[in-house]
Enzyme design. Structure first.
Site, PDB file in Angstrom:
ATOM      1  N   SER A 161     -10.994  -0.800   3.050  1.00 43.84           N
ATOM      2  CA  SER A 161     -10.209  -0.917   4.287  1.00 43.84           C
ATOM      3  C   SER A 161      -9.884   0.481   4.807  1.00 43.84           C
ATOM      4  O   SER A 161      -9.293   1.280   4.089  1.00 43.84           O
ATOM      5  CB  SER A 161      -8.883  -1.623   4.013  1.00 43.84           C
ATOM      6  OG  SER A 161      -9.108  -2.913   3.527  1.00 43.84           O
ATOM      7  N   ARG A 163       0.820  -1.233   0.000  1.00 41.34           N
ATOM      8  CA  ARG A 163       0.000   0.000   0.000  1.00 41.34           C
ATOM      9  C   ARG A 163       0.854   1.284   0.000  1.00 41.34           C
ATOM     10  O   ARG A 163       0.453   2.301   0.557  1.00 41.34           O
ATOM     11  CB  ARG A 163      -0.946   0.043   1.208  1.00 41.34           C
ATOM     12  CG  ARG A 163      -2.016  -1.023   1.219  1.00 41.34           C
ATOM     13  CD  ARG A 163      -3.002  -0.835   0.067  1.00 41.34           C
ATOM     14  NE  ARG A 163      -4.252  -1.522   0.328  1.00 41.34           N
ATOM     15  CZ  ARG A 163      -4.499  -2.792   0.056  1.00 41.34           C
ATOM     16  NH1 ARG A 163      -3.578  -3.535  -0.522  1.00 41.34           N
ATOM     17  NH2 ARG A 163      -5.676  -3.316   0.302  1.00 41.34           N
ATOM     18  N   GLU A 180      -5.507   3.869   6.103  1.00 34.88           N
ATOM     19  CA  GLU A 180      -5.131   3.697   4.691  1.00 34.88           C
ATOM     20  C   GLU A 180      -5.807   4.769   3.864  1.00 34.88           C
ATOM     21  O   GLU A 180      -5.301   5.154   2.807  1.00 34.88           O
ATOM     22  CB  GLU A 180      -5.447   2.257   4.265  1.00 34.88           C
ATOM     23  CG  GLU A 180      -6.450   2.094   3.195  1.00 34.88           C
ATOM     24  CD  GLU A 180      -5.939   1.296   2.015  1.00 34.88           C
ATOM     25  OE1 GLU A 180      -6.631   0.378   1.626  1.00 34.88           O
ATOM     26  OE2 GLU A 180      -4.874   1.610   1.458  1.00 34.88           O
TER      27      GLU A 180
HETATM   28  N1  EPU Z   1     -10.957 -11.243  10.340  1.00 36.85           N
HETATM   29  C1  EPU Z   1     -11.494 -11.218  11.595  1.00 36.85           C
HETATM   30  N2  EPU Z   1     -12.814 -10.896  11.719  1.00 36.85           N
HETATM   31  C2  EPU Z   1     -13.594 -10.638  10.641  1.00 36.85           C
HETATM   32  C3  EPU Z   1     -13.038 -10.657   9.344  1.00 36.85           C
HETATM   33  C4  EPU Z   1     -11.690 -10.962   9.228  1.00 36.85           C
HETATM   34  O1  EPU Z   1     -10.816 -11.471  12.584  1.00 36.85           O
HETATM   35  O2  EPU Z   1     -14.772 -10.356  10.823  1.00 36.85           O
HETATM   36  C5  EPU Z   1      -9.531 -11.612  10.216  1.00 36.85           C
HETATM   37  C6  EPU Z   1      -9.446 -13.061   9.773  1.00 36.85           C
HETATM   38  O3  EPU Z   1      -8.489 -13.697  10.565  1.00 36.85           O
HETATM   39  C7  EPU Z   1      -8.968 -12.966   8.345  1.00 36.85           C
HETATM   40  C8  EPU Z   1      -8.151 -11.700   8.381  1.00 36.85           C
HETATM   41  O4  EPU Z   1      -8.889 -10.837   9.249  1.00 36.85           O
HETATM   42  O5  EPU Z   1      -8.193 -14.069   7.994  1.00 36.85           O
HETATM   43  C9  EPU Z   1      -7.947 -11.065   7.053  1.00 36.85           C
HETATM   44  O6  EPU Z   1      -9.195 -10.712   6.467  1.00 36.85           O
HETATM   45  P1  EPU Z   1      -9.339 -10.543   4.880  1.00 36.85           P
HETATM   46  O7  EPU Z   1      -8.925 -11.774   4.189  1.00 36.85           O
HETATM   47  O8  EPU Z   1     -10.693 -10.017   4.601  1.00 36.85           O
HETATM   48  O9  EPU Z   1      -8.221  -9.482   4.489  1.00 36.85           O
HETATM   49  P2  EPU Z   1      -7.714  -8.131   5.152  1.00 36.85           P
HETATM   50  O10 EPU Z   1      -6.281  -8.310   5.497  1.00 36.85           O
HETATM   51  O11 EPU Z   1      -8.611  -7.707   6.258  1.00 36.85           O
HETATM   52  C10 EPU Z   1      -6.835  -7.125   2.926  1.00 36.85           C
HETATM   53  C11 EPU Z   1      -6.976  -5.859   2.146  1.00 36.85           C
HETATM   54  C12 EPU Z   1      -8.312  -5.806   1.424  1.00 36.85           C
HETATM   55  C13 EPU Z   1      -8.400  -7.025   0.503  1.00 36.85           C
HETATM   56  C14 EPU Z   1      -8.243  -8.294   1.362  1.00 36.85           C
HETATM   57  C15 EPU Z   1      -8.260  -9.564   0.557  1.00 36.85           C
HETATM   58  C16 EPU Z   1      -5.642  -4.228   3.374  1.00 36.85           C
HETATM   59  C17 EPU Z   1      -5.640  -2.966   4.153  1.00 36.85           C
HETATM   60  N3  EPU Z   1      -6.837  -4.702   3.007  1.00 36.85           N
HETATM   61  O12 EPU Z   1      -7.828  -7.097   3.942  1.00 36.85           O
HETATM   62  O13 EPU Z   1      -8.336  -4.638   0.637  1.00 36.85           O
HETATM   63  O14 EPU Z   1      -9.619  -7.053  -0.195  1.00 36.85           O
HETATM   64  O15 EPU Z   1      -6.986  -8.234   2.067  1.00 36.85           O
HETATM   65  O16 EPU Z   1      -7.029  -9.879   0.050  1.00 36.85           O
HETATM   66  O17 EPU Z   1      -4.581  -4.750   3.078  1.00 36.85           O
HETATM   67  C18 EPU Z   1      -9.052  -2.362   0.564  1.00 36.85           C
HETATM   68  O18 EPU Z   1      -7.869  -2.058   0.493  1.00 36.85           O
HETATM   69  O19 EPU Z   1      -9.964  -1.496   0.569  1.00 36.85           O
HETATM   70  C19 EPU Z   1      -9.410  -3.764   0.689  1.00 36.85           C
HETATM   71  C20 EPU Z   1     -10.669  -4.146   0.868  1.00 36.85           C
END
Ligand code: EPU
Length: 343
Positions: free
Chosen positions: A236, A164, A332
């Site tokens: 995010s 990012r 972000e």
């Molecule tokens: N999780 C929880 N509770 C929840 C949902 C998720 O604890 O209700 C934990 C879970 O352990 C899960 C982890 O969060 O494994 C990661 O969640 P997710 O796979 O949704 O990914 P993220 O790291 O939260 C990042 C990006 C997203 C992108 C997803 C998918 C960033 C800041 N965000 O989110 O990007 O879609 O990975 O790869 O890196 C964006 O930038 O706007 C965005 C949506």
């Protein structure tokens, strides 16, 4: 070129914040942008270049000129049996470009399906999802320098991409406007090495196809993330924090189920969503602002919230995560206050 005075920015930010720009200018070619940047008006005012506004939090009206480009094209620069270079106008809707690649069997963009926003902003923010980052397919970024109006092309390595991050968000923030991006797409079957581990492949029997990966990603995003057209949000809100191994080792002793991703020998990336969830924020609403009930990393404007209210809500999340885990989450989204620091 379209010039509007006292322009509402309601439809220029996906948080749906009702703020006004002194002037909003839409240009649709590089030439128009060059003329604009040379004009006395632009040289004397604060400038704020925006894309689709899917990563912005306006804290107040903007006392300057908001610039939005509608330069939209996709053209082939060069092509051989293995790969091709496509030059894409910065105002092209990002997902239109991904759909174009998938339809034509060009590999590389499919995991980044359905991300809101425009192509120029995607290159500035280094958007990422499901094991892919846009930096992996960027060949070069074409810009115009605000101060001089000169064209400058940055090779991928010069953009200093990281999670990012890019040179356009850091060292050169506010100094260049992206007008086009050249991508390298593969013509021979080449899926993202992470797709097999990622949920994008779940439930797909046999060999994947580009369209199947795209469909799976769209399906996951629709299930997990709120649609900004219905529930106002900017994706995010925070970046996943990267912590030193020492801090990680201490945390993981207390929280053995804490999700983490290896970054380097010295660093681990943690899940901001998990940290926020563990502080009890999931689905919580205070006034007109809420944490999304499926993805705690997303803050939602439930209707009529101001940027200041959203920022105050985000601060409360930051404070509780810091108190519990000793980690200060970094936004972000870009906070925009009054005048940008562009000039
Ligand atoms: N999780 C929880 N509770 C929840 C949902 C998720 O604890 O209700 C934990 C879970 O352990 C899960 C982890 O969060 O494994 C990661 O969640 P997710 O796979 O949704 O990914 P993220 O790291 O939260 C990042 C990006 C997203 C992108 C997803 C998918 C960033 C800041 N965000 O989110 O990007 O879609 O990975 O790869 O890196 C964006 O930038 O706007 C965005 C949506």
């Amino acid at each position: 070129m379209k010039v509007e005075k006292n322009a509402s920015l309601l439809h220029h930010n996906t948080f749906g914040i009702e703020v006004v720009a002194e002037t909003l200018i839409e240009y649709d070619s590089e030439n128009e942008l060059e003329q604009l940047l040379a004009s006395d008006n632009c040289r004397s005012k604060s400038l704020l270049p925006v894309g689709a506004g899917s990563n912005l939090l306006f804290l107040s009206d903007f006392d300057g000129i908001v610039l939005h480009g509608t330069i939209r094209f996709i053209e082939t620069v060069t092509e051989n049996d293995d790969y091709l270079l496509l030059k894409v106008g910065a105002g092209t809707i990002w997902d239109d470009f991904v759909a174009f690649c998938v339809q034509n069997n060009y590999y590389g963009a499919e995991n980044l399906s359905h991300i809101p926003g425009e192509t120029g902003a995607a290159a500035v923010q280094n958007i990422g999802a499901y094991g892919a980052e846009v930096k992996d397919i960027i060949h070069e970024v074409h810009t115009i320098e605000i101060e001089t109006g000169k064209k400058q092309t940055f090779a991928q390595e010069a953009c200093r991409y990281a999670y990012r991050q890019s040179i356009f968000k850091r060292e050169l923030k506010g100094q260049y406007i992206v007008v086009a991006v050249t991508f390298r797409l593969e013509k021979k079957e080449k899926y993202n090495p992470n797709y097999r581990q990622s949920e994008t492949h779940v439930g797909q029997p046999g060999q994947p196809t580009l369209q199947a990966v795209r469909d799976a990603v769209i399906d996951i995003r629709r299930r997990k993330l709120p649609d900004p057209a219905v529930e106002k949000n900017a994706g995010s809100f925070f970046i996943n924090p990267v912590v030193l191994k020492k801090q990680f080792d201490q945390l993981v002793q207390h929280y053995p189920d804490m999700p983490h991703y290896h970054v380097s020998d010295n660093e681990e990336k943690l899940s901001a969503a998990w940290l926020i969830d563990r502080c009890g924020w999931k689905g919580k609403q205070l006034g007109k602002v809420a944490v999304h009930n499926k993805q705690p990393l997303v803050i939602v404007n439930k209707g009529g919230a101001s940027g200041v209210e959203i920022a105050a809500f985000a601060k409360q999340i930051q404070s509780s995560v810091e108190a519990k885990f000793g980690i200060l989450l970094q936004p972000e989204v870009d906070y925009i206050a009054g005048e940008s620091k562009q000039k």
